[in-house]
Motif scaffolding. Structure first.
Motif, PDB file in Angstrom:
ATOM      1  N   HIS A   1      -3.950   7.491  -6.469  1.00 62.00           N
ATOM      2  CA  HIS A   1      -2.983   7.177  -5.363  1.00 62.00           C
ATOM      3  C   HIS A   1      -2.033   6.243  -5.983  1.00 62.00           C
ATOM      4  CE1 HIS A   1      -7.253   7.589  -2.959  1.00 62.00           C
ATOM      5  NE2 HIS A   1      -6.811   8.541  -3.515  1.00 62.00           N
ATOM      6  N   SER A   2      -0.731   6.812  -5.723  1.00 63.86           N
ATOM      7  CA  SER A   2       0.266   6.082  -6.148  1.00 63.86           C
ATOM      8  C   SER A   2       1.393   5.808  -5.002  1.00 63.86           C
ATOM      9  CB  SER A   2       0.918   6.916  -7.472  1.00 63.86           C
ATOM     10  OG  SER A   2       1.896   6.073  -7.901  1.00 63.86           O
ATOM     11  N   PHE A   3       2.229   5.092  -5.361  1.00 58.44           N
ATOM     12  CA  PHE A   3       3.509   4.667  -4.715  1.00 58.44           C
ATOM     13  C   PHE A   3       4.692   4.281  -5.482  1.00 58.44           C
ATOM     14  CE2 PHE A   3       1.332   4.360  -0.926  1.00 58.44           C
ATOM     15  CZ  PHE A   3       2.140   4.513   0.343  1.00 58.44           C
ATOM     16  N   TYR A   4       5.739   4.588  -5.006  1.00 57.01           N
ATOM     17  CA  TYR A   4       6.887   4.122  -5.718  1.00 57.01           C
ATOM     18  C   TYR A   4       7.216   2.708  -5.167  1.00 57.01           C
ATOM     19  CZ  TYR A   4       8.502   8.396  -8.172  1.00 57.01           C
ATOM     20  OH  TYR A   4       8.279   9.193  -9.174  1.00 57.01           O
ATOM     21  N   TYR A   5       7.501   1.866  -5.955  1.00 53.82           N
ATOM     22  CA  TYR A   5       8.199   0.486  -5.824  1.00 53.82           C
ATOM     23  C   TYR A   5       9.455   0.336  -6.227  1.00 53.82           C
ATOM     24  CZ  TYR A   5       7.828  -4.696  -5.227  1.00 53.82           C
ATOM     25  OH  TYR A   5       8.149  -5.798  -4.430  1.00 53.82           O
ATOM     26  N   TRP A   6      10.418   0.252  -5.425  1.00 51.08           N
ATOM     27  CA  TRP A   6      11.734   0.558  -5.485  1.00 51.08           C
ATOM     28  C   TRP A   6      12.483  -0.877  -5.286  1.00 51.08           C
ATOM     29  CZ3 TRP A   6      12.314   4.220  -8.400  1.00 51.08           C
ATOM     30  CH2 TRP A   6      13.564   5.010  -8.744  1.00 51.08           C
ATOM     31  N   LYS A   7      11.791  -1.853  -5.040  1.00 50.43           N
ATOM     32  CA  LYS A   7      12.402  -3.123  -4.395  1.00 50.43           C
ATOM     33  C   LYS A   7      12.521  -4.046  -5.533  1.00 50.43           C
ATOM     34  CE  LYS A   7       9.368  -4.265  -1.192  1.00 50.43           C
ATOM     35  NZ  LYS A   7       8.518  -4.968  -0.090  1.00 50.43           N
ATOM     36  N   GLY A   8      13.796  -4.965  -5.343  1.00 47.76           N
ATOM     37  CA  GLY A   8      13.832  -5.875  -6.439  1.00 47.76           C
ATOM     38  C   GLY A   8      13.767  -7.232  -5.924  1.00 47.76           C
ATOM     39  N   GLY A   9      13.804  -8.425  -6.411  1.00 47.52           N
ATOM     40  CA  GLY A   9      13.695  -9.740  -6.069  1.00 47.52           C
ATOM     41  C   GLY A   9      12.407 -10.358  -5.909  1.00 47.52           C
ATOM     42  N   ALA A  10      12.139 -11.418  -5.302  1.00 50.06           N
ATOM     43  CA  ALA A  10      10.818 -12.020  -5.520  1.00 50.06           C
ATOM     44  C   ALA A  10      10.264 -11.903  -3.947  1.00 50.06           C
ATOM     45  CB  ALA A  10      11.108 -13.805  -5.443  1.00 50.06           C
ATOM     46  N   ALA A  11       8.789 -12.109  -3.881  1.00 50.52           N
ATOM     47  CA  ALA A  11       8.120 -11.842  -2.469  1.00 50.52           C
ATOM     48  C   ALA A  11       7.691 -13.288  -2.362  1.00 50.52           C
ATOM     49  CB  ALA A  11       7.335 -10.844  -2.820  1.00 50.52           C
ATOM     50  N   SER A  12       7.680 -13.252  -0.893  1.00 50.72           N
ATOM     51  CA  SER A  12       6.989 -14.742  -0.451  1.00 50.72           C
ATOM     52  C   SER A  12       5.521 -14.786  -0.422  1.00 50.72           C
ATOM     53  CB  SER A  12       7.405 -14.883   1.055  1.00 50.72           C
ATOM     54  OG  SER A  12       6.862 -13.948   1.898  1.00 50.72           O
ATOM     55  N   THR A  13       4.868 -15.611  -0.570  1.00 47.32           N
ATOM     56  CA  THR A  13       3.319 -15.690  -0.571  1.00 47.32           C
ATOM     57  C   THR A  13       2.828 -14.884   0.586  1.00 47.32           C
ATOM     58  OG1 THR A  13       3.505 -18.039  -1.231  1.00 47.32           O
ATOM     59  CG2 THR A  13       1.236 -17.193  -0.641  1.00 47.32           C
ATOM     60  N   ASP A  14       3.233 -14.795   1.670  1.00 45.50           N
ATOM     61  CA  ASP A  14       2.915 -13.880   2.893  1.00 45.50           C
ATOM     62  C   ASP A  14       3.068 -12.651   2.388  1.00 45.50           C
ATOM     63  OD1 ASP A  14       2.098 -16.102   4.217  1.00 45.50           O
ATOM     64  OD2 ASP A  14       3.758 -16.109   5.522  1.00 45.50           O
ATOM     65  N   GLU A  15       4.111 -12.267   1.913  1.00 47.32           N
ATOM     66  CA  GLU A  15       4.315 -10.864   1.584  1.00 47.32           C
ATOM     67  C   GLU A  15       3.322 -10.561   0.407  1.00 47.32           C
ATOM     68  OE1 GLU A  15       9.215 -10.134   2.410  1.00 47.32           O
ATOM     69  OE2 GLU A  15       8.606 -11.292   0.602  1.00 47.32           O
ATOM     70  N   GLU A  16       3.260 -11.467  -0.559  1.00 41.96           N
ATOM     71  CA  GLU A  16       2.170 -11.095  -1.450  1.00 41.96           C
ATOM     72  C   GLU A  16       0.716 -10.707  -0.779  1.00 41.96           C
ATOM     73  OE1 GLU A  16       1.887 -13.966  -4.485  1.00 41.96           O
ATOM     74  OE2 GLU A  16       4.031 -14.116  -4.824  1.00 41.96           O
ATOM     75  N   LYS A  17       0.231 -11.551  -0.063  1.00 47.54           N
ATOM     76  CA  LYS A  17      -0.921 -11.398   0.560  1.00 47.54           C
ATOM     77  C   LYS A  17      -1.054  -9.854   1.369  1.00 47.54           C
ATOM     78  CE  LYS A  17      -2.526 -15.994   1.285  1.00 47.54           C
ATOM     79  NZ  LYS A  17      -2.384 -17.114   2.199  1.00 47.54           N
ATOM     80  N   ARG A  18       0.191  -9.930   2.332  1.00 48.61           N
ATOM     81  CA  ARG A  18       0.228  -8.372   2.708  1.00 48.61           C
ATOM     82  C   ARG A  18       0.161  -7.303   1.791  1.00 48.61           C
ATOM     83  NH1 ARG A  18       5.826  -7.917   4.505  1.00 48.61           N
ATOM     84  NH2 ARG A  18       5.926  -7.086   2.519  1.00 48.61           N
ATOM     85  N   ASP A  19       1.003  -7.384   0.897  1.00 47.32           N
ATOM     86  CA  ASP A  19       1.134  -6.287  -0.239  1.00 47.32           C
ATOM     87  C   ASP A  19      -0.235  -5.901  -0.744  1.00 47.32           C
ATOM     88  OD1 ASP A  19       3.477  -5.857   0.482  1.00 47.32           O
ATOM     89  OD2 ASP A  19       4.660  -6.371  -1.604  1.00 47.32           O
TER      90      ASP A  19
END
Lengths: 818, 385
Positions: free
Chosen positions: B25-43
């Motif tokens: 099961h795969s995804f492309y991860y095409w974003k750059g830059g840092a993620a917030s803590t909330d984004e990390e948890k959501r991801d």
């Protein structure tokens, strides 16, 4: 604790750039935007961008257009020169596929076979640009940029020697000088061969050429010169010939550098530029530089800059303290620095002496400068009007409004917007001082001036937008000009005895002055805000409040009065509360009660912050300070009226009491009420609209340096009662006298006297003056004995057997033990 | 239980992966830059919920620089956080513009690029692995300061366990990443240099699988376009029709359009597949494409600004000048709402399953918060693998 606020400044307000400066002589009168960074402002050289209008770039495009002809638009040249990435241009140049640039008329011109040399030059220029904007080591292989820069320098140099066209030849020379400079920059000091190449190219191809690239090249040339005079000379030349290099060039040289050049330099243009740079580098008086400049070239382009800086300095030194209550930020800082004191909060007790000394010195300097400007104006050609306006402005600063008006009357209405604004400002200032502002004619005339200024775009100060512009020198300097006029006008009305209009003008001006006007912006937008009554509270009398309410209700106001009226009035009750509070402070309790009785019963429950800072307990309850005292809520709603009615009732009871013991008990209640309505009591809001922990123990309310603490104004006028508890102590003492047979009451009075005595003892007047730098409530220092009130000693000795003492000593160690 | 047992458990939990269905099961991860803590948890929680065990991570782009006269890296991502930390396996992806090979001169160009790229990938991979190990170690948490009896001893023990886990991970992941993917729209004109580059890269990365993205056109016209000399291909089942064409109804994915490319012989390379989960609005003015507006639902602009046009295509007419971000849309412009409906996605996945046998990995393009809207559809597709 500063009340009320929704977006308060918990550490006191922070002043924006130039917010503490009074400056009505607009720095941009001279109309030369590239000199903006050198205006006399707090943002000096720290804000804005060099050459904000892009004059150098426009000049470069114009030089190209002179070659291409007008068939090529200047906008298309600009696009290629300044908004096209090097790779995008080079892709088109190398492949012929110009894509989005296909229709650019400059590209089309460059693609013609006859112009291939120009295209070749631009390709090199874009590669040179690329070295400045992109990494020359994209793969991180440790490749030094100097190799690429040297290769480009060689190529540009070859272009210079091979090219026949003078226009392109000059530009190749510029690129070569620039690339040789950067090649040396990356490897340390330039070696001799590189320096020789730069000098040869610069001297033979660029020096003295009427092109913008000569001005730019002067900077690179100057930066690598090993001879100090040659170094300074070329950088001064860059300052003079280029706009965008001005700030950088200015920052490279000290006053000593410039003076050294001036001792040997004979080129008149360079001398002028060096004098201008030296003058702009002087934070103190620079009239000598101005005079030298004016003698050398009476119409120099730098004349308005230096003259304007001097006027602005004098205005700041004299009027910032006088009109706003702030000392000149620049001078104050310099003062503290020279004294090398620890911390910027140190209060200097001899400061006033120096402030007065320098004030007279500055006034003398203003006169000297004004004499010079008046005399020189006749020879200053295009600067004639500007210098006369500066002279008139100085007359105003000196307080000689007749002569100011005389000069202004001699100036025909200026045609440029900037000078017309200045002319109107100075007319308004002169007229408000020469006319009787209370007459309808004067008000009409002044409103006409204000309206004319508003038609030219001036508006009362908007702090929020001003802060967002704080890095824009010109805007921060000029965004508050109309408000500064309104502030001066407020002072005129105050002097003429019209406190109401003075108050409305002060409020409309909305400037930050060195007073507490509420530390909140949001609050000011609502109709019930302390900001709307702060001025009246500070300087007004109860009758002024009545006048204000009449003004509010007057539906047939003159146009001038309509201009002063706020967009949103507070309800009448808010003004009545102010009147009652004023009467209360004066001890006219029954009159105050009558005012409060006429107000809606729920006003204090529902308005402002009364509900949070007025007790519903009895005004005669001091709570836990007195063991056994009731803390029950006796008033159904928050109400000044109810509290004051209690006090008046206590007064009446004292008057009719038949025995000393009964009288003593009522007197104790009165004393408690006096304590409660002091700075330290829980009902202080009967007396005041704000309260800060920084008011006591420091003598702030006795000093000139209010900022940024709530000063207790207007309570400082009532300091004896409010801070030093005069009335409370007197009432407790009277209680003690009357209660000779009532030991419990006497003991209570003694306990409270001891408490009041300790509070007062911590005040400067109660003890010796505080050491410099001590601003908190006074605490004994190491080796210093703790203060013990004689009242406490008396309580222990004489009333140890009372229930009051037993309870107090059980709950409060200070009562029991020394 | 020995002291090593919890560490082993942690190690297995970081290395193990159990997906429903047969493929990865795969995804492309095409974003750059840092993620917030909330984004990390959501991801993290989204990756867990979808059973994602692999990411294709956009490492960098390569383009030809006219000024430098050579290919240069244009975009490089940062690795402070990456949702792959929750998935544990990844493939670096390098996008190379076709013009890089078009402008490349001489025979040494492909090998030179392969050498530079190998060095860059090695450095970036080491950096990412270090971040991965640190991130894993941080999951061994310190106890509550207030309740720890001997905090210094406890903290020393925690640090020891963290170091042990990092060392174990480093030892166990020496072969990571097992695959490097090159993404390039090669043409017949750039094919030879591109393929030469791929061969050179393969030679410089022994032990690593080299894969390439394969659009549907070179998939169908393999004879004309050639078959890349690599280990695997990844068939991109999206961007089927020209988005520039105002007559296109959905340029991202239409099953009928997809069918036109499939149905031939088996492709000479083993293939994985990628499906789209992105949305954009194609902004046209007078028939000419002005730009793509990502994640914009034109209907949400309201009837004051847009009106739905008649017809089956989801097109909206701008009726009032409107500023969206930095774009100034003028009255009369047309926004074509292009998104992939869940039923379309499922039908496309089914078609690929039957027409492209032996798929090891099904990937979606690309990882962003809006994929939560597709969560059940994606899970269904994964189950059907």
């Amino acid at each position: 604790m500063l009340l009320p606020y929704t977006a308060g400044w918990s550490c006191g307000p922070i002043l924006g750039i130039d917010e503490a400066r009074f400056d009505l002589f607009r720095p941009n009168n001279a109309g030369s935007s590239p000199l903006e960074p050198f205006y006399y402002t707090e943002a000096f050289l720290n804000g804005g961008t060099p050459d904000p209008e892009g004059k150098d770039n426009a000049r470069n495009c114009a030089e190209w257009q002179a070659i291409t002809g007008t068939g090529v638009s200047a906008a298309d040249i600009y696009t290629i020169q300044y908004t096209t990435a090097p790779d995008d241009f080079l892709r088109g140049y190398n492949t012929g596929q110009w894509e989005a640039l296909e229709k650019n008329s400059f590209v089309q011109w460059l693609r013609q076979p006859a112009h291939q040399n120009a295209a070749r030059y631009l390709a090199l220029a874009k590669r040179a640009e690329w070295t400045q904007t992109e990494s020359t080591d994209p793969w991180g292989e440790g490749r030094l940029p100097s190799a690429d820069l040297q290769a480009l320098a060689h190529e540009a140099e070859a272009g210079y020697y091979n090219e026949k066209d003078l226009f392109l030849k000059t530009r190749y020379a510029f690129q070569a000088v620039k690339m040789w400079y950067y090649a040396g920059y990356h490897t340390g000091a330039p070696d001799s061969p590189r320096l020789m190449r730069i000098n040869t190219l610069y001297d033979s191809a660029l020096l003295g050429r009427p092109t913008i690239v000569a001005g730019w090249a002067a900077l690179y040339h100057g930066m690598v010169q090993k001879d100090s005079i040659a170094h300074v000379r070329s950088i001064v030349r860059a300052f003079d010939l280029s706009e965008e290099k001005k700030v950088f060039a200015f920052q490279q040289l000290s006053r000593d550098d410039l003076e050294a050049l001036l001792r040997v330099e004979t080129d008149p243009k360079l001398r002028l530029a060096a004098i201008a740079m030296k003058g702009a580098n002087t934070v103190g008086p620079a009239l000598d530089d101005l005079k030298v400049l004016a003698i050398a070239d009476s119409q120099s382009k730098y004349l308005p800059l230096l003259a304007g800086r001097e006027v602005a300095k004098i205005e700041d030194w004299l009027l910032s303290p006088e009109a706003l209550g702030f000392e000149s930020a620049l001078r104050t800082n310099a003062f503290y620095q020279t004294r090398n004191w620890d911390g910027s909060h140190a209060y200097d007790t001899i400061y006033t002496y120096y402030a007065n000394l320098r004030r007279s010195k500055d006034r003398a300097y203003a006169a000297e400068l004004r004499n010079f400007l008046e005399a020189h104006a006749v020879r200053s050609g295009p600067h004639h009007t500007y210098l006369l306006l500066a002279a008139a402005h100085l007359y105003s600063i000196e307080g000689d409004f007749k002569n100011a008006q005389k000069i202004l009357a001699s100036i025909p209405e200026p045609t440029t917007r900037a000078l017309k604004i200045q002319w109107l400002i100075d007319l308004a200032v002169a007229e408000m001082h020469l006319l009787n502002v209370r007459t309808p004619q004067a008000q009409k005339a002044l409103l006409a001036r204000i309206s004319a200024l508003e038609e030219l775009g001036l508006r009362p100060y908007d702090r929020l937008s001003s802060w967002s512009d704080e890095h824009n020198d010109a805007k921060t300097e000029t965004g508050d000009d109309l408000s500064e006029i309104l502030l001066l006008l407020s002072r005129r009305f105050q002097k003429a005895g019209d406190v109401v209009r003075a108050s409305l003008l002060y409020t409309k001006a909305g400037l930050t002055t060195n007073h507490y006007d509420s530390f909140s912006w949001d609050e000011n937008d609502t109709s019930v805000s302390y900001a709307s009554i702060a001025y009246l509270d500070r300087v007004g009398e109860p009758a002024d409040v009545d006048s204000l309410v009449r003004f509010k209700r007057d539906m047939e106001r003159s146009a001038f009065d309509a201009y002063l009226a706020p967009a949103h009035w507070a309800p009448d009750a808010f003004y009545h509360d102010l009147k009652g509070t004023m009467l209360f402070r004066k001890g006219r309790y029954r009159e105050a009660l009558a005012v409060f009785e006429a107000m809606p019963d729920d006003f204090w429950e529902t308005t402002y912050a009364y509900r949070d800072y007025l007790p519903r307990t009895s005004i005669a309850s001091v709570g836990t300070l007195q063991p056994g005292s009731s803390v029950a809520k006796v008033h159904p709603v928050t109400s000044k009226e109810a509290l004051l009615r209690e006090m008046v009732g206590v007064q009446d009871s004292i008057a009719i009491a038949r025995t000393p013991s009964v009288k003593a008990r009522w007197m104790l209640k009165w004393a408690h009420a006096q304590y409660n309505t002091s700075y330290y009591g829980k009902a202080w809001m009967l007396f005041n609209y704000g309260n800060s922990s920084r008011e006591t123990g420091s003598g702030w309310y006795e000093s000139e340096e209010h900022w940024a603490y709530f000063t207790g104004e207007p309570s400082q006028r009532y300091a004896a009662r409010y801070y030093y508890l005069r009335d409370a102590i007197a009432a407790y003492r009277e209680t003690l006298r009357l209660a000779s047979r009532d030991k419990e009451t006497a003991a209570t009075a003694l306990l409270m006297l001891a408490h009041c005595d300790a509070l007062v003892h911590s005040e400067p007047k109660g003890k010796k003056p505080l050491p410099a730098g001590v601003y908190y409530a006074y605490q004994p220092r190491n080796g210093e004995e703790k203060y013990v009130s004689p009242y406490l000693t008396m309580l222990r000795k004489m009333y140890a057997g009372t229930a009051l003492y037993q309870q107090a000593s059980a709950t409060c160690p200070d009562v029991a033990v020394d | 239980m020995s002291r090593a047992a919890p560490l082993l458990f942690l190690l297995f939990s970081f290395l193990g992966c159990t997906s429903e269905g047969q493929g990865t099961h795969s995804f492309y991860y095409w974003k750059g830059g840092a993620a917030s803590t909330d984004e990390e948890k959501r991801d993290d929680s989204l990756a867990q919920a979808l059973g994602v065990d692999h990411f294709y991570i956009h490492f960098l782009d390569v383009d030809w620089s006219e000024a430098a006269g050579e290919p240069v890296p244009r975009f490089t991502t940062g690795f402070s956080y990456n949702p792959y930390y929750a998935a544990h396996d990844y493939t670096p992806v390098v996008f190379i513009t076709s013009r890089t090979f078009e402008r490349m001169k001489g025979d040494a160009g492909p090998d030179s690029l392969a050498a530079k790229l190998t060095r860059k990938l090695t450095l970036m991979t080491a950096d990412l692995e270090e971040h991965y190990r640190s991130n894993a170690a941080q999951r061994i948490e310190y106890p509550d300061y207030s309740t720890a009896q001997d905090y210094s001893t406890v903290s020393a023990r925690i640090e020891q366990r963290r170091d042990s886990l990092k060392a174990a991970l480093q030892k166990s992941r020496t072969a990571y990443p097992g695959e490097v993917q090159i993404d390039c729209d090669w043409t017949t004109g750039t094919r030879d240099r591109y393929f030469a580059f791929l061969k050179a890269l393969k030679a410089r990365l022994p032990g690593r699988e080299i894969s390439v993205t394969v659009r549907l056109y070179p998939y169908k016209y393999r004879k004309k376009m050639g078959v890349p000399p690599v280990d695997r291909g990844l068939l991109m089942a999206y961007n089927l029709s020209p988005v520039t064409n105002a007559a296109t109804s959905n340029s991202i994915l239409e099953v009928a359009e997809l069918k036109k490319y499939l149905g031939g012989k088996k492709y000479p390379l083993p293939l994985d597949v990628a499906l789209p989960t992105f949305r954009w609005s194609a902004w046209h003015r007078n028939g000419t494409l002005q730009g793509l507006m990502h994640n914009l639902a034109p209907g949400a602009l309201g009837t004051n600004h847009v009106q739905r046009m008649d017809g089956p295509t989801a097109q909206y007419r701008i009726v009032r000048d409107t500023i969206i971000g930095r774009d100034y849309l003028r009255a009369g412009d047309v926004l074509r709402d292009e998104c992939v409906l869940p039923e379309t996605l499922k039908a496309a996945a089914g078609l690929l399953r039957s027409e492209v046998p032996g798929v090891r990995r099904t990937a979606f393009f690309h990882w962003e918060p809006s994929i939560a809207d597709y969560a059940s559809t994606i899970q269904e597709i994964y189950r059907g693998q």
